[in-house]
Scaffold this motif. Structure first.
Motif, PDB file in Angstrom:
ATOM      1  N   THR A 293       0.709  -1.203  -0.077  1.00  0.00           N
ATOM      2  CA  THR A 293       0.171   0.079   0.089  1.00  0.00           C
ATOM      3  C   THR A 293       0.758   1.302   0.067  1.00  0.00           C
ATOM      4  N   ILE A 294       2.158   1.239   0.187  1.00  0.00           N
ATOM      5  CA  ILE A 294       3.027   2.272   0.422  1.00  0.00           C
ATOM      6  C   ILE A 294       3.199   2.700  -0.912  1.00  0.00           C
ATOM      7  N   GLU A 295       2.747   3.978  -1.490  1.00  0.00           N
ATOM      8  CA  GLU A 295       3.149   4.346  -2.935  1.00  0.00           C
ATOM      9  C   GLU A 295       4.765   4.562  -3.113  1.00  0.00           C
ATOM     10  N   THR A 296       5.341   3.913  -3.780  1.00  0.00           N
ATOM     11  CA  THR A 296       6.714   3.765  -4.190  1.00  0.00           C
ATOM     12  C   THR A 296       7.085   4.289  -5.543  1.00  0.00           C
ATOM     13  N   ARG A 297       8.022   4.911  -5.904  1.00  0.00           N
ATOM     14  CA  ARG A 297       8.594   4.868  -7.251  1.00  0.00           C
ATOM     15  C   ARG A 297      10.048   4.636  -6.971  1.00  0.00           C
ATOM     16  N   LEU A 298      10.668   4.056  -8.141  1.00  0.00           N
ATOM     17  CA  LEU A 298      12.203   3.941  -8.162  1.00  0.00           C
ATOM     18  C   LEU A 298      12.682   4.955  -8.946  1.00  0.00           C
ATOM     19  N   PHE A 299      13.991   5.423  -8.588  1.00  0.00           N
ATOM     20  CA  PHE A 299      14.861   6.140  -9.405  1.00  0.00           C
ATOM     21  C   PHE A 299      16.045   5.320  -9.853  1.00  0.00           C
ATOM     22  N   ALA A 300      16.381   5.581 -10.931  1.00  0.00           N
ATOM     23  CA  ALA A 300      17.741   4.819 -11.336  1.00  0.00           C
ATOM     24  C   ALA A 300      18.833   5.844 -12.016  1.00  0.00           C
ATOM     25  N   SER A 301      19.633   6.435 -10.865  1.00  0.00           N
ATOM     26  CA  SER A 301      20.357   7.492 -11.351  1.00  0.00           C
ATOM     27  C   SER A 301      21.725   7.107 -11.619  1.00  0.00           C
ATOM     28  N   SER A 302      22.325   6.019 -11.499  1.00  0.00           N
ATOM     29  CA  SER A 302      23.316   5.598 -11.792  1.00  0.00           C
ATOM     30  C   SER A 302      23.704   4.517 -12.588  1.00  0.00           C
ATOM     31  N   ASN A 303      24.292   3.301 -11.951  1.00  0.00           N
ATOM     32  CA  ASN A 303      24.451   2.316 -12.798  1.00  0.00           C
ATOM     33  C   ASN A 303      23.461   1.373 -13.307  1.00  0.00           C
TER      34      ASN A 303
ATOM     35  N   LEU B 117      12.525   5.299  -4.004  1.00  0.00           N
ATOM     36  CA  LEU B 117      13.844   4.401  -3.522  1.00  0.00           C
ATOM     37  C   LEU B 117      14.862   4.314  -4.682  1.00  0.00           C
ATOM     38  N   GLY B 118      16.128   4.450  -4.534  1.00  0.00           N
ATOM     39  CA  GLY B 118      17.069   4.184  -5.526  1.00  0.00           C
ATOM     40  C   GLY B 118      17.293   2.764  -5.782  1.00  0.00           C
ATOM     41  N   VAL B 119      17.764   2.513  -7.136  1.00  0.00           N
ATOM     42  CA  VAL B 119      17.835   1.207  -7.463  1.00  0.00           C
ATOM     43  C   VAL B 119      19.181   0.647  -7.244  1.00  0.00           C
ATOM     44  N   ARG B 120      20.269   1.605  -7.520  1.00  0.00           N
ATOM     45  CA  ARG B 120      21.601   1.215  -7.027  1.00  0.00           C
ATOM     46  C   ARG B 120      22.692   2.483  -7.142  1.00  0.00           C
ATOM     47  N   GLY B 121      23.646   2.107  -6.743  1.00  0.00           N
ATOM     48  CA  GLY B 121      24.805   3.250  -6.940  1.00  0.00           C
ATOM     49  C   GLY B 121      25.673   2.965  -8.106  1.00  0.00           C
ATOM     50  N   GLY B 122      26.925   3.356  -7.936  1.00  0.00           N
ATOM     51  CA  GLY B 122      28.021   3.101  -8.933  1.00  0.00           C
ATOM     52  C   GLY B 122      28.684   4.416  -9.424  1.00  0.00           C
ATOM     53  N   TYR B 123      28.032   4.957 -10.640  1.00  0.00           N
ATOM     54  CA  TYR B 123      28.292   6.206 -10.911  1.00  0.00           C
ATOM     55  C   TYR B 123      27.428   6.530 -12.133  1.00  0.00           C
ATOM     56  N   GLY B 124      27.202   8.068 -12.049  1.00  0.00           N
ATOM     57  CA  GLY B 124      26.231   8.570 -13.089  1.00  0.00           C
ATOM     58  C   GLY B 124      25.305   9.511 -12.525  1.00  0.00           C
ATOM     59  N   ALA B 125      25.063   9.629 -11.365  1.00  0.00           N
ATOM     60  CA  ALA B 125      24.028  10.593 -10.703  1.00  0.00           C
ATOM     61  C   ALA B 125      24.595  12.100 -10.890  1.00  0.00           C
ATOM     62  N   MET B 126      25.820  12.431 -11.112  1.00  0.00           N
ATOM     63  CA  MET B 126      26.478  13.549 -11.206  1.00  0.00           C
ATOM     64  C   MET B 126      25.894  14.452 -12.518  1.00  0.00           C
ATOM     65  N   ARG B 127      25.780  13.448 -13.611  1.00  0.00           N
ATOM     66  CA  ARG B 127      25.565  13.728 -14.813  1.00  0.00           C
ATOM     67  C   ARG B 127      24.122  14.472 -15.159  1.00  0.00           C
ATOM     68  N   ILE B 128      23.222  13.849 -14.283  1.00  0.00           N
ATOM     69  CA  ILE B 128      21.724  14.371 -14.277  1.00  0.00           C
ATOM     70  C   ILE B 128      21.487  15.696 -13.329  1.00  0.00           C
ATOM     71  N   LEU B 129      22.304  16.002 -12.693  1.00  0.00           N
ATOM     72  CA  LEU B 129      22.104  17.192 -11.744  1.00  0.00           C
ATOM     73  C   LEU B 129      21.632  18.456 -12.385  1.00  0.00           C
ATOM     74  N   PRO B 130      22.201  18.779 -13.655  1.00  0.00           N
ATOM     75  CA  PRO B 130      21.510  19.969 -13.980  1.00  0.00           C
ATOM     76  C   PRO B 130      20.406  19.952 -14.948  1.00  0.00           C
ATOM     77  N   MET B 131      19.772  18.771 -14.903  1.00  0.00           N
ATOM     78  CA  MET B 131      18.642  18.282 -15.658  1.00  0.00           C
ATOM     79  C   MET B 131      17.224  18.243 -14.664  1.00  0.00           C
ATOM     80  N   VAL B 132      17.481  18.481 -13.587  1.00  0.00           N
ATOM     81  CA  VAL B 132      16.439  18.560 -12.644  1.00  0.00           C
ATOM     82  C   VAL B 132      16.168  19.843 -11.712  1.00  0.00           C
ATOM     83  N   ASP B 133      15.021  20.263 -11.514  1.00  0.00           N
ATOM     84  CA  ASP B 133      14.356  21.507 -10.859  1.00  0.00           C
ATOM     85  C   ASP B 133      14.368  20.928  -9.369  1.00  0.00           C
ATOM     86  N   TRP B 134      15.431  21.045  -8.757  1.00  0.00           N
ATOM     87  CA  TRP B 134      15.686  20.415  -7.375  1.00  0.00           C
ATOM     88  C   TRP B 134      14.668  21.554  -6.474  1.00  0.00           C
TER      89      TRP B 134
END
Length: 421
Positions: A91-101, A162-179
């Protein structure tokens, strides 16, 4: 900066996916998954966890692919099915975000999805785990859309991101999000964003520009898809999600360095209160000088890392020191600095020496041994929340957190997160 205001639809994602390189020579299991045979469907229908198997990070040719969020797991005898357990209705509304590997195993991902569903988390976008572009979990645009579509209102904010996993790649998308807008929307919904490792970049940007807390915690693929998820880490994940007054007690500095005291200070330790922020040292230091690194007066900086030699740890700490990051901070808290190794020039130059040097440079009290990092038995906790740090009479210390969103405990069945063979 120009923000994308339109919803990145499934059709557009599919079009982008045509540019993604696919692998030929599918195994039998990969073929079944490709044609749509999903163990997860049966699991939800029967209210029990599916009989699927998690693969280890060992590749068929014997090579290993190690990233900072995913150390090798033990292999599993595929003749042994998983123990059945009664699942609760998610019942807990959950979305994944896959920012990296990208995830390395579809079976492992499906197992993780089955587990979180069994525990009560209703994941609304599981198909993002199928994306891949180069080493990443989709193109930069796709990965940014996991968060930006919430900022634009195209997708409703869930209770858990909920994050899917780490690794590398999140830094590439920072300018693309209205934080800024994302943070405001998350605050209104009480949304909790959870992850660690490379996700530190997301958490820092969210706090710096959106004034929104997050949870440093295990992630979908890297923990819940393991052959044997760590029960302590799972329990502590749920504790941090549900307890509005989380308390963590630290008795020694061993996870940082056995050669350090729990509290390194030039004066009598005292209780301090401030905003806890930080995360993975490699990522935090890479953000130095950018608009995505929080500027918090009277803060408490948390840092952890894995597989970095002492000189590299010191160099990254000097990056932060020379950039003025430690100014106006009240203390530095170190989690696990695991697998640091020895210096090939002089074994006396170790993590303890590096941290003592940092103490001399900054004059700040340094607390070591916080039970979080690239280790088992992690204690999840909020970043960007108020933390009261109190020394105790035994030489250890306590961290007490307040002012962060939580989830009702009766909506979660924690045992669903670690069902093993």
């Amino acid at each position: 900066m120009v923000f994308k205001s339109q919803l990145l639809t499934d059709d557009r994602n599919k079009n982008e996916h045509t540019a993604i390189k696919t692998t030929s020579g599918l195994s039998r299991r990969q073929f079944l998954r490709r044609v749509g045979v999903s163990a997860g469907t049966a699991a939800l229908a029967s209210q029990s966890i599916s009989q699927v198997w998690a693969t280890s990070s060992i590749e068929p040719n014997g090579s290993t692919q190690l990233t900072k969020d995913d150390l090798p797991t033990e292999s599993l005898n595929e003749q042994t099915p998983f123990i059945q357990t009664t699942c609760i209705t998610p019942t807990i509304e959950t979305r994944l975000f896959a920012s990296s590997n990208v995830g390395g195993s579809g079976d492992r991902t499906q197992l993780a999805l089955d587990r979180v569903a069994c525990a009560g988390f209703k994941v609304n976008n599981p198909t993002i785990t199928n994306r891949q572009y180069l080493r990443f979990a989709g193109t930069d645009s796709q990965r940014a859309s996991d968060l930006q579509n919430i900022a634009t209102g195209a997708i409703a904010a869930p209770k858990l991101l909920l994050g899917v996993r780490g690794g590398y790649g999140a830094m590439r998308i920072l300018p693309m999000v209205d934080w800024s807008t994302l943070g405001r929307i998350m605050q209104g919904r009480g949304t909790i964003l959870a992850g660690f490792s490379d996700v530190t970049a997301i958490q820092c940007a969210l706090l710096a520009k959106g004034d929104m807390s997050s949870l440093t915690a295990p992630m979908l693929y890297s923990e819940f898809g393991k052959t044997k998820p760590d029960e302590v880490s799972c329990r502590q994940f749920v504790e941090a999600l549900t307890n509005p007054n989380l308390v963590i007690n630290i008795s020694d500095a061993a996870l940082t360095s056995q050669k350090l005291p729990s509290i390194l200070t030039s004066s009598e330790p005292k209780t301090i209160t401030g905003t806890m922020w930080g995360g993975n040292l490699s990522v935090v230091s890479a953000l130095a000088g950018s608009e995505y690194l929080p500027r918090i007066d009277g803060g408490i900086v948390f840092l952890e890392d894995v597989g970095e030699q002492p000189y590299r740890i010191e160099r990254m700490l000097y990056d932060l020191y020379l950039a003025g990051v430690f100014k106006n901070q009240q203390a530095i808290v170190f989690g696990a600095l695991s697998a640091a190794g020895e210096d090939s020039y002089d074994k006396r130059y170790d993590v303890a020496t590096v941290i003592r040097q940092l103490h001399q440079l900054t004059g700040l009290p340094i607390y070591s041994g916080m039970r979080f990092g690239h280790i088992g038995q992690k204690h999840s906790f909020p970043l960007g929340a108020t933390c009261q740090l109190t020394p105790n009479t035994d030489g250890g210390y306590q961290l007490a957190f307040t002012d962060y969103p939580t989830i009702k405990a009766d909506a979660i069945q924690v045992e669903g997160l670690w069902q093993t063979a």
